[in-house]
Design a protein around this motif. Structure first.
Motif, mmCIF file in Angstrom:
data_model
loop_
_atom_site.group_PDB
_atom_site.id
_atom_site.type_symbol
_atom_site.label_atom_id
_atom_site.label_comp_id
_atom_site.label_asym_id
_atom_site.label_seq_id
_atom_site.Cartn_x
_atom_site.Cartn_y
_atom_site.Cartn_z
ATOM 1 N N SER A 52 -4.684 2.426 6.735
ATOM 2 C CA SER A 52 -6.053 2.810 7.110
ATOM 3 C C SER A 52 -7.129 1.938 6.471
ATOM 4 N N ALA A 53 -6.827 1.283 5.350
ATOM 5 C CA ALA A 53 -7.855 0.473 4.683
ATOM 6 C C ALA A 53 -7.686 -1.017 4.946
ATOM 7 N N VAL A 54 -6.760 -1.356 5.856
ATOM 8 C CA VAL A 54 -6.513 -2.768 6.125
ATOM 9 C C VAL A 54 -7.373 -3.216 7.302
ATOM 10 N N ARG A 55 -8.030 -4.340 7.120
ATOM 11 C CA ARG A 55 -8.889 -4.878 8.169
ATOM 12 C C ARG A 55 -8.056 -5.131 9.439
ATOM 13 N N PRO A 56 -8.595 -4.749 10.610
ATOM 14 C CA PRO A 56 -7.811 -4.835 11.840
ATOM 15 C C PRO A 56 -7.307 -6.249 12.160
ATOM 16 N N ILE B 254 0.852 -1.193 0.000
ATOM 17 C CA ILE B 254 0.000 0.000 0.000
ATOM 18 C C ILE B 254 0.882 1.236 0.000
ATOM 19 N N ALA C 124 -2.299 -1.293 -3.610
ATOM 20 C CA ALA C 124 -3.405 -0.344 -3.524
ATOM 21 C C ALA C 124 -2.856 1.000 -3.066
ATOM 22 N N GLY D 272 -3.181 4.124 -0.762
ATOM 23 C CA GLY D 272 -3.839 4.362 0.510
ATOM 24 C C GLY D 272 -2.944 5.122 1.464
ATOM 25 N N ASN D 273 -3.546 5.562 2.563
ATOM 26 C CA ASN D 273 -2.851 6.290 3.599
ATOM 27 C C ASN D 273 -2.449 5.293 4.695
#
Lengths: 127, 292
Positions: B152-156, B97, B146, B148-149
């Motif tokens: 932040s978009a990765v499932r915990p 990412i 991907a 992204g910042n």
């Protein structure tokens, strides 16, 4: 990106993290492409325990794949079931989302996917 | 020695070029001590192995590796292409990412090229070959890249190995996001900018993208601190992180802060690789962060 990736991604909006509706993201207008990848049964067996099966069922149905069984197979069942191995391999490892959108079921935000790369950067008012 | 992935296709005017920090990560991740640590951490039983009674314990689940800010992709390609050599298993998933879309494109290509080479140069093979799992060859599987910042978009709590070569250079302030990264969907100029994104960038835009790869703000730690704070939410129970620090980041203090984190702890943080040693100061070092 491989369809399997959707099992590991969620909405980037902070306030969505606590909502179960933010996972999985829902593909919209998805254009799929297929890669040739050799089947690796051990990979699929070792993946099973870490896949969110319900989320995968949702993703699979939304992308137009045959409905997956309600319960995941056990490792032994999967190893012995050539068709299930092949089906999961095709869905998870070979199918790529090339274009389209990924939509959060909680806030409705749409993340664009272009040339296989999803963009999770948020507009300034959502950061 | 494992071959270094080729990055000759990467546009270095807007994507960070592999440098001493990247190569320190490669050296550290392929050092005997880290290979031993990782294969203990993620034990695997090759399926082709004749299993004498009593049966061995089942393999641990497939590890997921996330690199934040892969840039050229040289590190993620190394991890993916040499999965079996590094993890003693080839069922390894990798994900990159980056905030810079050009880096996402570059990384995907760097990984694909390295995987093809590792699999013996069979061009039709796009990842996941047929070599037996007892062979030392064997590439893992790139899920994708991907934009992204950070995470932040990765499932915990899914990431088993997090790799981060951060923007670590101390700067007066953090660079603002280049306009082309803004992604404001209600912007009238969106279509025009979308067109522009994939074609050309100006010198100023390129400089702004490169600044994101090195400018770390105060002590060079502003971005790194965000990632450290997110570790309890990002890493799985068995998860660990490899973090690159430079001397100006005050690495001993950073390690102390990590060991003192309460959430999800106790945490361990140790230097497992270093380069540019001068009078006891390691210019660059790799810190492994994990829980027992």
């Amino acid at each position: 990106m491989k369809v399997l990736t959707l099992n590991f991604l969620t909405c980037a909006v902070k306030s969505c993290k606590s909502s179960s509706d933010s996972f999985p993201l829902h593909p919209k207008d998805a254009e799929l492409v297929s890669d040739d990848v050799n089947l690796n049964p051990q990979l699929l067996v070792n993946l099973l325990p870490r896949i969110d099966w319900n989320a995968l069922r949702t993703t699979s149905t939304e992308l137009g794949f045959p409905q997956l069984p309600e319960q995941p197979p056990s490792a032994e069942e999967l190893e012995a079931d050539e068709k299930m191995l092949k089906d999961l391999h095709t869905l998870l490892m070979e199918t790529q989302i090339n274009e389209g959108k990924l939509v959060c079921g909680h806030c409705g935000h749409e993340y664009a996917v272009r040339e296989g790369i999803a963009n999770f950067l948020l507009p300034s008012h959502l950061v | 020695m494992l071959p270094t992935p080729s990055t000759s296709h990467v546009p270095y005017e807007r994507v960070y070029e592999p440098a001493e920090d990247s190569f320190l990560l490669l050296d550290t991740l392929s050092s005997p001590s880290e290979i031993a640590f990782l294969s203990r951490r993620f034990p695997s039983v090759p399926s082709t192995q004749k299993q004498p009674p009593p049966p061995p314990p089942p393999s641990s689940p497939t590890p997921l590796i996330l690199e934040i800010g892969p840039g050229s992709g040289v590190v993620l390609a190394f991890l993916t292409a040499h999965a079996h050599a590094l993890f003693a298993r080839r069922d390894v998933l990798t994900l990159g990412i980056d905030i810079n879309r050009f880096a996402c494109v570059a990384t995907a290509q760097t990984v694909a090229t390295a995987v093809t080479e590792a699999e013996g140069g069979n061009a039709s093979e796009s990842g996941g070959g047929s070599s037996s799992s007892s062979s030392n060859k064997g590439a893992g599987y790139l899920l994708g890249t991907a934009q992204g910042n950070l995470a932040s978009a990765v499932r915990p709590r899914q990431v088993d190995v997090l790799v981060f070569n951060p923007p670590y250079v101390p700067t007066a302030e953090l660079p603002s996001l280049p306009r082309q990264l803004g992604n404001d969907s209600d912007d009238d100029n969106k279509v025009a900018r979308e067109e522009k994104k994939t074609t050309t960038t100006t010198y100023e835009e390129d400089s702004a993208l490169l600044a994101l790869s090195y400018a770390g703000g105060r002590d060079g730690m502003e971005i790194t601190e965000r990632v450290i704070a997110a570790l309890p939410a990002v890493l799985s129970d068995r998860g660990l992180a490899y973090l690159l620090l430079c001397a100006q980041n005050k690495p001993d203090e950073v390690k102390g802060r990590i060991r003192g984190m309460e959430e999800g702890g106790p945490w361990r943080a140790e230097t497992v690789g270093a380069s540019g040693r001068q009078a006891g100061w390691e210019k660059l070092q790799i810190v492994r962060i994990w829980r027992e």
